[in-house]
Design a protein around this motif. Sequence first.
Motif, mmCIF file in Angstrom:
data_model
loop_
_atom_site.group_PDB
_atom_site.id
_atom_site.type_symbol
_atom_site.label_atom_id
_atom_site.label_comp_id
_atom_site.label_asym_id
_atom_site.label_seq_id
_atom_site.Cartn_x
_atom_site.Cartn_y
_atom_site.Cartn_z
ATOM 1 N N UNK A 115 -10.525 3.804 11.102
ATOM 2 C CA UNK A 115 -11.252 3.459 10.042
ATOM 3 C C UNK A 115 -10.388 3.761 8.800
ATOM 4 N N UNK A 116 -10.085 2.644 7.736
ATOM 5 C CA UNK A 116 -8.917 2.555 6.834
ATOM 6 C C UNK A 116 -9.695 3.808 5.702
ATOM 7 N N UNK A 117 -7.851 4.140 5.374
ATOM 8 C CA UNK A 117 -8.305 5.489 4.216
ATOM 9 C C UNK A 117 -7.462 4.538 3.242
ATOM 10 N N UNK A 118 -6.949 3.349 3.520
ATOM 11 C CA UNK A 118 -5.996 3.318 2.524
ATOM 12 C C UNK A 118 -5.354 1.928 2.189
ATOM 13 N N UNK A 119 -5.316 1.057 1.829
ATOM 14 C CA UNK A 119 -4.082 0.018 1.596
ATOM 15 C C UNK A 119 -2.944 0.205 1.350
ATOM 16 N N UNK A 120 -1.809 -0.172 1.006
ATOM 17 C CA UNK A 120 -0.952 0.503 -0.245
ATOM 18 C C UNK A 120 -0.023 -0.569 -0.072
ATOM 19 N N UNK A 121 0.840 -0.844 -1.406
ATOM 20 C CA UNK A 121 1.514 -2.010 -0.694
ATOM 21 C C UNK A 121 3.025 -1.509 -1.649
ATOM 22 N N UNK A 122 3.627 -1.210 -0.673
ATOM 23 C CA UNK A 122 5.797 -0.622 -0.862
ATOM 24 C C UNK A 122 6.514 -1.772 -0.620
ATOM 25 N N UNK A 123 7.043 -2.350 -1.940
ATOM 26 C CA UNK A 123 8.076 -3.019 -2.158
ATOM 27 C C UNK A 123 7.709 -4.235 -1.139
ATOM 28 N N UNK A 124 5.906 -4.707 -1.638
ATOM 29 C CA UNK A 124 5.798 -6.041 -0.919
ATOM 30 C C UNK A 124 5.455 -5.740 0.292
ATOM 31 N N UNK A 125 5.304 -4.881 1.129
ATOM 32 C CA UNK A 125 4.677 -4.881 2.095
ATOM 33 C C UNK A 125 3.596 -3.347 1.929
ATOM 34 N N UNK A 126 2.050 -4.748 2.868
ATOM 35 C CA UNK A 126 0.855 -3.816 2.817
ATOM 36 C C UNK A 126 0.655 -2.696 3.547
ATOM 37 N N UNK A 127 0.787 -1.447 3.508
ATOM 38 C CA UNK A 127 0.129 -0.680 4.622
ATOM 39 C C UNK A 127 -1.107 -0.157 5.085
ATOM 40 N N UNK A 128 -1.747 -0.711 5.939
ATOM 41 C CA UNK A 128 -3.378 0.449 6.158
ATOM 42 C C UNK A 128 -3.078 1.407 6.414
ATOM 43 N N UNK A 129 -4.005 2.413 6.159
ATOM 44 C CA UNK A 129 -3.559 3.536 5.747
ATOM 45 C C UNK A 129 -4.641 4.800 6.859
ATOM 46 N N UNK A 130 -5.111 4.532 8.190
ATOM 47 C CA UNK A 130 -5.960 4.850 8.798
ATOM 48 C C UNK A 130 -5.863 6.611 9.361
ATOM 49 N N UNK A 131 -7.457 6.713 9.614
ATOM 50 C CA UNK A 131 -8.031 8.126 10.231
ATOM 51 C C UNK A 131 -7.196 8.516 11.482
ATOM 52 N N UNK A 132 -7.006 7.371 12.328
ATOM 53 C CA UNK A 132 -7.013 7.671 13.717
ATOM 54 C C UNK A 132 -4.990 7.272 13.821
ATOM 55 N N UNK A 133 -4.081 8.000 14.406
ATOM 56 C CA UNK A 133 -3.080 7.183 15.196
ATOM 57 C C UNK A 133 -2.286 8.136 15.410
ATOM 58 N N UNK A 134 -1.100 7.863 16.445
ATOM 59 C CA UNK A 134 -0.348 8.171 17.340
ATOM 60 C C UNK A 134 -0.477 9.576 18.629
ATOM 61 N N UNK A 135 -1.064 10.711 17.576
ATOM 62 C CA UNK A 135 -1.430 12.015 18.386
ATOM 63 C C UNK A 135 -2.990 11.609 18.835
ATOM 64 N N UNK A 136 -3.392 10.384 18.729
ATOM 65 C CA UNK A 136 -4.317 10.490 19.249
ATOM 66 C C UNK A 136 -4.088 9.019 20.890
ATOM 67 N N UNK A 137 -3.055 8.097 19.965
ATOM 68 C CA UNK A 137 -3.299 6.985 21.059
ATOM 69 C C UNK A 137 -2.116 6.285 20.946
ATOM 70 N N UNK A 138 -0.857 7.316 21.498
ATOM 71 C CA UNK A 138 0.662 7.663 21.801
ATOM 72 C C UNK A 138 1.406 6.241 22.534
ATOM 73 N N UNK A 139 0.246 5.574 22.910
ATOM 74 C CA UNK A 139 0.590 4.627 24.198
ATOM 75 C C UNK A 139 1.316 3.140 22.756
#
Length: 401
Positions: free
Chosen positions: A292-316
């Motif tokens: 799930x998307x927790x946050x949508x951040x814009x850093x210097x023009x780039x959009x980042x969708x920060x989610x509750x899942x990540x490499x610790x659960x989906x390394x590949x």
Amino acid sequence: MDLFDLGHDELRVGGLPLSLLAERVGQTPFYAYDRALIAARIAAVRQVLPHGVLLHYAVKANPMAALVGYMCPLVDGMDVASAGELKLALDAGTDPQCIGFAGPGKRDAELRQAVAAGVLLHVESERELSALRSIAQALVRPARVALRINPDFELRGAGMHMGGGAKPFGIDAEQVPAMLRAMAQEGLVFEGFHIYPGSQNLRGNVIAESLQRSVDLVLRLAQHAPAPLRYVNLGGGWGIPYTVGDKRLDLAPVAEALAQAQAALTHDWPAARLALELGRYLVGEAGIYVARVLDRKVSRGQVFLVTDGGMHQHLAASGNFGQVIRRNYPVVIGNRLQAVEREPATVVGPLCTPLDVLAERMDLAAARPGDLVVVLQSGAYGASASPQAFLGHPPCVEVLV
Ligand SMILES: *Cc1c(COP(=O)(O)O)cnc(C)c1O
């Protein structure tokens, strides 16, 4: 590229809209595997296998207990690579006759368990063979043996090479005749050979060539065998497409090579059965990872969708499981498939490391907190191949739908 129905605004898994499935699971992130897609894939593989060729599931690809249990009656056997996987296969109800146990570095305790269970051991060294001899005597039970051969050729085009050249896997082909001669000893029952050239191969003609060369090698080595050849496992390594550039594996040359391999084998050894062990190809496309998307951040023009899942659960998907160059997995915003508004975005996880990236600068539906990011092609080498303890987040939830 994927097998899921993308024709609605919400992805459907086993007929369920994604948001409802997320409610049913009770949390994000999670993996979901679609039973019907797994069964359909197995049926499709059966279509191209010559009559009599055995289809095994390599448990390593996805060891979820419910999934292994579901697959058990659909395949002809299971291939395992640890005592843990052996337990899974036995618990699922697999006939021990139809279980193969491979892997370098089997502990003596694991060898004992395997002999007690009566499964076939894919022996990878001389030490393993002598340990088995003692165990068979101690348990007064035969040790069923297939020698895993490290072939004298290497295949181009596999994602991960596991045979040919200098390898920790298997026994170098040139050492096999001497080992076979030394095998005619009490307690050891020779059944055949195992060759596994590598994983994630998308080129049908390369797999076909590998089958042909493997069966040639097996027929040469079988002349030194202490008993008639009964079983030849020629691996698999069939790949699935992950990125836009990947072409689906063409099974026509593979089917033809299998038919020829089977004919050559049974010509010399009428009782010998040919087996394939497939992992990724059977389950990889039948699974998704949902965060799930927790946050949508814009850093210097780039959009980042920060989610509750990540490499610790989906390394590949983060590109850190065997990939040389990071390439995006297919990723969609699972509750906005038809959205007109789109934007380039980078999907990251909650970990404090720049490695925690699920998608890099992909064209996605414009998303906001609460939306569901879906990584497709995630049914193999997902949860169990990820460093879940890294950074202390909760362990992964997996469901079979
Ligand atoms: C990993 C492995 C497999 C499964 O490979 P896939 O690419 O997932 O099909 C099969 N056999 C052996 C010996 C393996 O190590």
